[in-house]
Design a protein around this motif. Structure first.
Motif, PDB file in Angstrom:
ATOM      1  N   VAL A   1       4.551  -3.615   5.937  1.00 51.32           N
ATOM      2  CA  VAL A   1       5.006  -2.654   4.931  1.00 51.32           C
ATOM      3  C   VAL A   1       4.162  -2.865   3.685  1.00 51.32           C
ATOM      4  O   VAL A   1       3.349  -3.779   3.618  1.00 51.32           O
ATOM      5  N   THR A   2       4.390  -2.040   2.705  1.00 51.49           N
ATOM      6  CA  THR A   2       3.769  -2.262   1.404  1.00 51.49           C
ATOM      7  C   THR A   2       4.832  -2.140   0.329  1.00 51.49           C
ATOM      8  O   THR A   2       5.847  -1.463   0.518  1.00 51.49           O
ATOM      9  N   THR A   3       4.589  -2.830  -0.759  1.00 54.11           N
ATOM     10  CA  THR A   3       5.516  -2.739  -1.876  1.00 54.11           C
ATOM     11  C   THR A   3       5.333  -1.389  -2.557  1.00 54.11           C
ATOM     12  O   THR A   3       4.273  -0.770  -2.469  1.00 54.11           O
ATOM     13  N   ILE A   4       6.375  -0.939  -3.230  1.00 57.46           N
ATOM     14  CA  ILE A   4       6.290   0.331  -3.944  1.00 57.46           C
ATOM     15  C   ILE A   4       6.794   0.201  -5.380  1.00 57.46           C
ATOM     16  O   ILE A   4       6.478   1.026  -6.222  1.00 57.46           O
ATOM     17  N   SER A   5       7.509  -0.867  -5.690  1.00 61.10           N
ATOM     18  CA  SER A   5       8.041  -1.072  -7.042  1.00 61.10           C
ATOM     19  C   SER A   5       6.960  -1.575  -7.980  1.00 61.10           C
ATOM     20  O   SER A   5       6.147  -2.421  -7.604  1.00 61.10           O
ATOM     21  N   PRO A   6       6.957  -1.086  -9.218  1.00 61.23           N
ATOM     22  CA  PRO A   6       5.973  -1.570 -10.194  1.00 61.23           C
ATOM     23  C   PRO A   6       6.128  -3.064 -10.465  1.00 61.23           C
ATOM     24  O   PRO A   6       7.239  -3.595 -10.472  1.00 61.23           O
ATOM     25  N   GLU A   7       5.014  -3.721 -10.684  1.00 63.08           N
ATOM     26  CA  GLU A   7       5.004  -5.132 -11.050  1.00 63.08           C
ATOM     27  C   GLU A   7       5.463  -5.284 -12.504  1.00 63.08           C
ATOM     28  O   GLU A   7       5.293  -4.358 -13.308  1.00 63.08           O
ATOM     29  N   PRO A   8       6.011  -6.450 -12.860  1.00 63.80           N
ATOM     30  CA  PRO A   8       6.496  -6.655 -14.232  1.00 63.80           C
ATOM     31  C   PRO A   8       5.411  -6.477 -15.305  1.00 63.80           C
ATOM     32  O   PRO A   8       5.713  -6.084 -16.431  1.00 63.80           O
ATOM     33  N   TRP A   9       4.149  -6.742 -14.976  1.00 57.91           N
ATOM     34  CA  TRP A   9       3.071  -6.635 -15.954  1.00 57.91           C
ATOM     35  C   TRP A   9       2.607  -5.204 -16.184  1.00 57.91           C
ATOM     36  O   TRP A   9       1.856  -4.932 -17.125  1.00 57.91           O
ATOM     37  N   TRP A  10       3.056  -4.273 -15.365  1.00 51.10           N
ATOM     38  CA  TRP A  10       2.618  -2.877 -15.441  1.00 51.10           C
ATOM     39  C   TRP A  10       3.165  -2.244 -16.716  1.00 51.10           C
ATOM     40  O   TRP A  10       4.380  -2.204 -16.926  1.00 51.10           O
ATOM     41  N   THR A  11       2.271  -1.736 -17.581  1.00 52.85           N
ATOM     42  CA  THR A  11       2.707  -1.168 -18.865  1.00 52.85           C
ATOM     43  C   THR A  11       2.727   0.362 -18.874  1.00 52.85           C
ATOM     44  O   THR A  11       3.215   0.959 -19.827  1.00 52.85           O
TER      45      THR A  11
ATOM     46  N   PRO B   1       3.776   4.190 -17.088  1.00 48.38           N
ATOM     47  CA  PRO B   1       5.025   4.672 -16.482  1.00 48.38           C
ATOM     48  C   PRO B   1       5.152   4.265 -15.011  1.00 48.38           C
ATOM     49  O   PRO B   1       4.156   4.216 -14.271  1.00 48.38           O
ATOM     50  N   ALA B   2       6.381   3.980 -14.598  1.00 46.09           N
ATOM     51  CA  ALA B   2       6.654   3.618 -13.203  1.00 46.09           C
ATOM     52  C   ALA B   2       6.157   4.704 -12.260  1.00 46.09           C
ATOM     53  O   ALA B   2       5.667   4.414 -11.159  1.00 46.09           O
ATOM     54  N   GLU B   3       6.255   5.956 -12.671  1.00 47.71           N
ATOM     55  CA  GLU B   3       5.816   7.080 -11.841  1.00 47.71           C
ATOM     56  C   GLU B   3       4.329   6.974 -11.490  1.00 47.71           C
ATOM     57  O   GLU B   3       3.916   7.361 -10.398  1.00 47.71           O
ATOM     58  N   ASP B   4       3.507   6.449 -12.417  1.00 48.64           N
ATOM     59  CA  ASP B   4       2.080   6.260 -12.132  1.00 48.64           C
ATOM     60  C   ASP B   4       1.889   5.245 -11.011  1.00 48.64           C
ATOM     61  O   ASP B   4       1.119   5.471 -10.075  1.00 48.64           O
ATOM     62  N   TRP B   5       2.564   4.113 -11.118  1.00 48.97           N
ATOM     63  CA  TRP B   5       2.436   3.060 -10.100  1.00 48.97           C
ATOM     64  C   TRP B   5       2.860   3.590  -8.733  1.00 48.97           C
ATOM     65  O   TRP B   5       2.169   3.399  -7.732  1.00 48.97           O
ATOM     66  N   ILE B   6       4.005   4.244  -8.703  1.00 48.16           N
ATOM     67  CA  ILE B   6       4.561   4.723  -7.438  1.00 48.16           C
ATOM     68  C   ILE B   6       3.667   5.787  -6.820  1.00 48.16           C
ATOM     69  O   ILE B   6       3.405   5.762  -5.607  1.00 48.16           O
ATOM     70  N   ALA B   7       3.148   6.700  -7.632  1.00 45.44           N
ATOM     71  CA  ALA B   7       2.218   7.715  -7.115  1.00 45.44           C
ATOM     72  C   ALA B   7       0.993   7.048  -6.508  1.00 45.44           C
ATOM     73  O   ALA B   7       0.536   7.433  -5.421  1.00 45.44           O
ATOM     74  N   ARG B   8       0.468   6.064  -7.195  1.00 47.57           N
ATOM     75  CA  ARG B   8      -0.716   5.355  -6.699  1.00 47.57           C
ATOM     76  C   ARG B   8      -0.421   4.664  -5.375  1.00 47.57           C
ATOM     77  O   ARG B   8      -1.227   4.713  -4.447  1.00 47.57           O
TER      78      ARG B   8
ATOM     79  N   ARG C   1      -4.219  10.955 -13.421  1.00 46.71           N
ATOM     80  CA  ARG C   1      -3.966   9.809 -14.288  1.00 46.71           C
ATOM     81  C   ARG C   1      -4.838   8.582 -14.015  1.00 46.71           C
ATOM     82  O   ARG C   1      -4.762   7.606 -14.756  1.00 46.71           O
ATOM     83  N   PHE C   2      -5.648   8.624 -12.952  1.00 48.06           N
ATOM     84  CA  PHE C   2      -6.453   7.468 -12.581  1.00 48.06           C
ATOM     85  C   PHE C   2      -7.907   7.868 -12.357  1.00 48.06           C
ATOM     86  O   PHE C   2      -8.210   9.032 -12.085  1.00 48.06           O
ATOM     87  N   HIS C   3      -8.781   6.896 -12.426  1.00 50.33           N
ATOM     88  CA  HIS C   3     -10.185   7.056 -12.035  1.00 50.33           C
ATOM     89  C   HIS C   3     -10.253   6.657 -10.562  1.00 50.33           C
ATOM     90  O   HIS C   3     -10.658   5.540 -10.224  1.00 50.33           O
ATOM     91  N   VAL C   4      -9.822   7.547  -9.701  1.00 52.18           N
ATOM     92  CA  VAL C   4      -9.673   7.250  -8.283  1.00 52.18           C
ATOM     93  C   VAL C   4     -11.014   6.800  -7.688  1.00 52.18           C
ATOM     94  O   VAL C   4     -12.040   7.450  -7.854  1.00 52.18           O
ATOM     95  N   GLY C   5     -10.957   5.664  -7.021  1.00 48.97           N
ATOM     96  CA  GLY C   5     -12.144   5.125  -6.358  1.00 48.97           C
ATOM     97  C   GLY C   5     -13.007   4.239  -7.236  1.00 48.97           C
ATOM     98  O   GLY C   5     -13.911   3.574  -6.748  1.00 48.97           O
ATOM     99  N   ARG C   6     -12.735   4.210  -8.523  1.00 51.59           N
ATOM    100  CA  ARG C   6     -13.541   3.386  -9.435  1.00 51.59           C
ATOM    101  C   ARG C   6     -13.201   1.915  -9.215  1.00 51.59           C
ATOM    102  O   ARG C   6     -12.046   1.561  -9.016  1.00 51.59           O
ATOM    103  N   ASP C   7     -14.227   1.056  -9.257  1.00 50.80           N
ATOM    104  CA  ASP C   7     -13.984  -0.379  -9.137  1.00 50.80           C
ATOM    105  C   ASP C   7     -14.921  -1.144 -10.070  1.00 50.80           C
ATOM    106  O   ASP C   7     -15.629  -0.531 -10.887  1.00 50.80           O
TER     107      ASP C   7
END
Length: 160
Positions: free
Chosen positions: A71-81, A83-90, A150-156
């Protein structure tokens, strides 16, 4: 360890019941509210709880059966500043390729489970699975839009 019909080990406490009665999360907002209320949720991309019942995941590259479902986690990490919606969408989008690259009708679904280890890609392996809901197509489409906006998709790190 017991074995499934295909000879592979069964994950202890694997999901049961019918997926036909599983509710569907239809918006990114609804998904975010659910994950925020229940941070112990995971997401899995597969044919669903009924198909996965009694199964465990397999490391096909090493030809080794694993002790639970990957499985994979879906909840934002505590350090995430952000919105939760950004983390979850990603998180929804990063594993959506499993659907596109597969011909076996994989869909994302939410579940609870007990972590018993980690797979070769550091993903949690869970048993005692309790299916919670499907992530619907409209929620996935919203997640894709938000991820692209909201993200630079694929950027590393090599892009600096």
């Amino acid at each position: 360890m017991t074995r499934a019909a295909n000879g592979r080990p069964r994950a202890a406490g694997a999901p049961g019941g019918s997926q036909s009665g599983l509710p569907e999360v239809r918006s990114l907002r609804e998904l975010t509210e659910l994950v925020t209320r229940s941070p112990d949720l995971f997401v899995r991309y597969s044919r669903g709880p009924d198909h996965d019942a009694g199964e465990s995941s397999r490391d096909y590259e090493a030809e080794v059966d694993m002790p639970g479902l990957s499985v994979t986690t879906i909840s934002p990490e505590p350090w995430w500043t952000r919105p939760a919606e950004d983390w979850i969408a990603r998180r929804v989008c990063q594993y959506n390729d499993l659907r596109r690259d597969s011909s076996d009708e994989r869909r994302p679904w939410l579940l609870r489970g007990r972590v018993v280890g980690a797979g070769p890609d550091h993903e949690p392996l869970v048993v005692d699975v309790v299916p919670v809901a499907w992530i619907g197509e409209s929620a996935i489409a919203e997640a894709k839009r938000r991820y692209q906006e909201r993200f630079h998709v694929g950027r590393d790190s090599t892009d600096d």
